[in-house]
Write a protein that holds these residues in place. Structure first.
Motif, PDB file in Angstrom:
ATOM      1  N   UNK A   1       0.823  -1.221   0.000  1.00  0.00           N
ATOM      2  CA  UNK A   1       0.000   0.000   0.000  1.00  0.00           C
ATOM      3  C   UNK A   1       0.855   1.269   0.000  1.00  0.00           C
ATOM      4  N   UNK A   2       1.934   1.350   0.819  1.00  0.00           N
ATOM      5  CA  UNK A   2       2.815   2.524   0.706  1.00  0.00           C
ATOM      6  C   UNK A   2       3.392   2.703  -0.692  1.00  0.00           C
ATOM      7  N   UNK A   3       3.680   1.602  -1.396  1.00  0.00           N
ATOM      8  CA  UNK A   3       4.172   1.722  -2.769  1.00  0.00           C
ATOM      9  C   UNK A   3       3.103   2.317  -3.670  1.00  0.00           C
ATOM     10  N   UNK A   4       1.847   1.897  -3.480  1.00  0.00           N
ATOM     11  CA  UNK A   4       0.749   2.466  -4.265  1.00  0.00           C
ATOM     12  C   UNK A   4       0.602   3.963  -3.989  1.00  0.00           C
TER      13      UNK A   4
ATOM     14  N   UNK B   1       3.012   6.085  -5.875  1.00  0.00           N
ATOM     15  CA  UNK B   1       2.925   6.037  -7.327  1.00  0.00           C
ATOM     16  C   UNK B   1       3.557   4.812  -7.949  1.00  0.00           C
ATOM     17  N   UNK B   2       3.863   3.792  -7.130  1.00  0.00           N
ATOM     18  CA  UNK B   2       4.514   2.578  -7.628  1.00  0.00           C
ATOM     19  C   UNK B   2       3.586   1.380  -7.582  1.00  0.00           C
ATOM     20  N   UNK B   3       2.294   1.593  -7.807  1.00  0.00           N
ATOM     21  CA  UNK B   3       1.329   0.493  -7.758  1.00  0.00           C
ATOM     22  C   UNK B   3       1.647  -0.568  -8.803  1.00  0.00           C
TER      23      UNK B   3
ATOM     24  N   UNK C   1      -6.341  11.490  -4.121  1.00  0.00           N
ATOM     25  CA  UNK C   1      -6.294  10.099  -4.550  1.00  0.00           C
ATOM     26  C   UNK C   1      -5.310   9.316  -3.690  1.00  0.00           C
ATOM     27  N   UNK C   2      -5.357   7.969  -3.793  1.00  0.00           N
ATOM     28  CA  UNK C   2      -4.436   7.131  -3.025  1.00  0.00           C
ATOM     29  C   UNK C   2      -2.995   7.453  -3.365  1.00  0.00           C
ATOM     30  N   UNK C   3      -2.696   7.520  -4.668  1.00  0.00           N
ATOM     31  CA  UNK C   3      -1.338   7.806  -5.091  1.00  0.00           C
ATOM     32  C   UNK C   3      -1.021   9.273  -4.854  1.00  0.00           C
ATOM     33  N   UNK C   4       0.083   9.529  -4.168  1.00  0.00           N
ATOM     34  CA  UNK C   4       0.478  10.901  -3.873  1.00  0.00           C
ATOM     35  C   UNK C   4       1.219  11.556  -5.022  1.00  0.00           C
TER      36      UNK C   4
ATOM     37  N   UNK D   1       3.258   7.782 -13.684  1.00  0.00           N
ATOM     38  CA  UNK D   1       4.328   7.659 -14.662  1.00  0.00           C
ATOM     39  C   UNK D   1       4.044   6.571 -15.687  1.00  0.00           C
ATOM     40  N   UNK D   2       5.106   5.954 -16.177  1.00  0.00           N
ATOM     41  CA  UNK D   2       4.993   4.903 -17.190  1.00  0.00           C
ATOM     42  C   UNK D   2       4.628   3.592 -16.502  1.00  0.00           C
ATOM     43  N   UNK D   3       3.359   3.186 -16.646  1.00  0.00           N
ATOM     44  CA  UNK D   3       2.888   1.991 -15.952  1.00  0.00           C
ATOM     45  C   UNK D   3       3.530   0.724 -16.499  1.00  0.00           C
ATOM     46  N   UNK D   4       3.811   0.711 -17.800  1.00  0.00           N
ATOM     47  CA  UNK D   4       4.465  -0.458 -18.390  1.00  0.00           C
ATOM     48  C   UNK D   4       5.863  -0.631 -17.822  1.00  0.00           C
TER      49      UNK D   4
END
Length: 503
Positions: free
Chosen positions: A96-99, A102-104, A226-229, A233-236
């Motif tokens: 969850x901290x990664x999400x 922004x690292x979901x 939102x959840x992401x702070x 970025x590039x999700x791929x």
């Protein structure tokens, strides 16, 4: 064995059996991912179909739902801090901290890859255990099981980070909560206050959802963001990085998979303990973990997901070899095998060895397929962290309420969720660690049962059995090593400060 392995593979690859496996995977990846529903509910709903299916078809349908459930559980744990099931509670710690950072996509990619590898390693462990399973399971008795549970208690202090006293206090509170209900050995009600609901104790699912999900929803609604702070970025690229992370930390994946297999072998522990054992192991052995775990370290996600998926292979060892289901879910699978004419025990390891191999192949194939499917949709899943709170909070709250109610179809479970939601929120505000409370609730009944049984059989003499002393020595090392590491770090820091002052 080679002929049985080939026959088992051919049985699973029959188009009807393969189709049943795919149906099981889809059901597991959707229904099981909902908080509180779990594989047990899904298998219970599908079990009647076993009466009208052929042997391999029924096995493929039932086993596949259970085999990949932990992969699906990680989705809501990482994205919304809502545990999809018992095995995804520790995934929240770093997922969850990664999400939020922004690292979901990276967290999901790492989780799905580690799950696939862990599932394969668990199946291989089951394969290796076939010729030597009996001495392996019979090696330990209740005293050794008690000490192993106590090793889990050590994780309470480890998970508390820089505040071990707070962690111990909250862990003791968890043990106290676990005492609520009917004492299993004597039948005596404890702390029930004549409330019928409390006779069965506090439900783990509503407690977990309340403790972890509700505080985050309150915080999310209050913040209005939102959840992401940060931007996703590039999700791929994030997904690819997560896959690389899992292979880069391959030795951690292997170690935690073996932790999961060992926990799975011990009847009664299950995924609610495997994830915390693996997380605690990673916390104590990974370089710099004490500073980064709990803040969005991908190694915390990898360790948990590898262990929870590998656990399934280990859990099948006592189930298939001795007919001892390690959990209520495995008891349902046990019933499904009986329905199609397969009897766990001597027969399944001799005359019906092809069935054993079909289950091993199912663990391998379904784990890989599920992870591939989830990786294909990682981008879409990660984008859920960018939804506005006005949309997200009501949906997740509805899932939390539904998951709590589905635990035993009682409104009291929803009330338990709300109570622990408030408690969790105030613990969060005061920087008190929440995981030790959950760990105390999970391990309390196990510790009590094993201690009671040990005393009944051996008296106080169980404390000096060789196995108990060996595990106790490991326990002392587990306690002393982090303290030694901390002291060394403090000395090094003082030396640096002193050197800087002289210059």
């Amino acid at each position: 064995m080679f002929d049985a392995a080939l026959q088992g593979l051919m049985g699973i690859l029959q188009w009807k059996a393969f189709a049943m496996m795919m149906i099981g995977i889809v059901i597991s990846s959707t229904l099981v991912a909902m908080p509180g529903v779990g594989s047990k509910t899904a298998i219970a709903l599908l079990l009647p179909f076993a009466f009208v299916l052929e042997k391999y078809e029924a096995i493929a349908l039932i086993v596949s739902v259970w085999a990949v459930s932990n992969t699906a559980n990680s989705i809501t744990a990482i994205l919304f801090s809502v545990p999809g099931g018992g095995g995804s509670q520790a995934t929240i710690m770093d997922g969850y901290p990664m999400a939020k950072n922004g690292e979901a996509a990276r967290a999901l990619g790492a989780a799905f890859t580690a799950s696939a590898i862990g599932g394969v390693l668990g199946a291989l462990a089951l394969l290796a255990a076939i010729p030597m399973v009996r001495p392996l399971v019979l090696l330990l008795g209740p005293p050794e099981f008690f000490m192993l549970v106590m090793m889990g208690v050590v994780m309470v202090g480890a998970l508390a980070g820089k505040t071990p006293l707070k962690g111990i206090a909250i862990g003791v509170l968890g043990f106290a909560i676990s005492l609520i209900g009917i004492q299993s050995q004597t039948g005596t009600p404890r702390y029930t206050f004549d409330i019928l609901y409390l006779f069965d104790g506090i439900g783990l699912v509503p407690l977990t959802i309340g403790l972890f999900a509700i505080p985050e929803l309150i915080s999310l609604a209050a913040r209005g963001k939102t959840i992401s702070n940060v931007d996703l970025g590039d999700l791929s690229a994030g997904r690819l990085q997560g896959i690389k992370d899992a292979f880069k930390n391959w030795w951690l994946v292997v170690r935690c998979s073996m932790v999961g297999v060992w926990v799975g072998i011990i009847p009664g522990l299950g995924s609610s303990v495997a994830d915390w054992f693996a997380y605690g192991h990673a916390l104590q052995t990974c370089k710099g973990a004490s500073k980064t775990f709990g803040k969005g370290d991908v190694r915390g996600v990898i360790a948990v997901d590898a262990a929870t998926n590998a656990k399934e292979g280990g859990a099948l060892i006592p189930t298939l070899a001795f007919g001892i289901p390690g959990s209520s879910t495995l008891a349902l699978i046990f019933g499904g095998l009986l329905v199609v004419g397969v009897t766990p025990g001597k027969e399944i390891l001799t005359t019906q060895l092809d069935v054993t191999f079909s289950i091993i192949w199912l663990l391998i194939i379904s784990s890989i397929l599920t992870s591939v499917l989830c990786l294909m949709f990682t981008k879409q899943l990660a984008m859920a962290t960018m939804l506005r709170p006005t949309v997200l909070v009501p949906v997740v709250l509805a899932m939390a309420v539904l998951g709590s109610f589905a635990h035993s179809n009682r409104l009291e479970d929803v009330a338990v969720m709300a109570i622990f939601g408030v408690l969790g929120y105030f613990l969060r505000l005061g920087n008190w660690p929440r995981p030790p409370l959950l760990l105390g609730v999970v391990l309390g009944p196990l510790a009590e049962r094993f201690m009671w049984t040990s005393y009944q059989i051996y008296g106080y003499g169980f404390l000096v059995r060789p196995g108990v002393l060996i595990i106790a020595a490991i326990l002392v090392v587990s306690l002393a090593y982090p303290m030694w590491q901390k002291r060394q770090a403090e000395r090094a820091q003082k030396a640096e400060v002193a050197a800087g002052g002289e210059s």
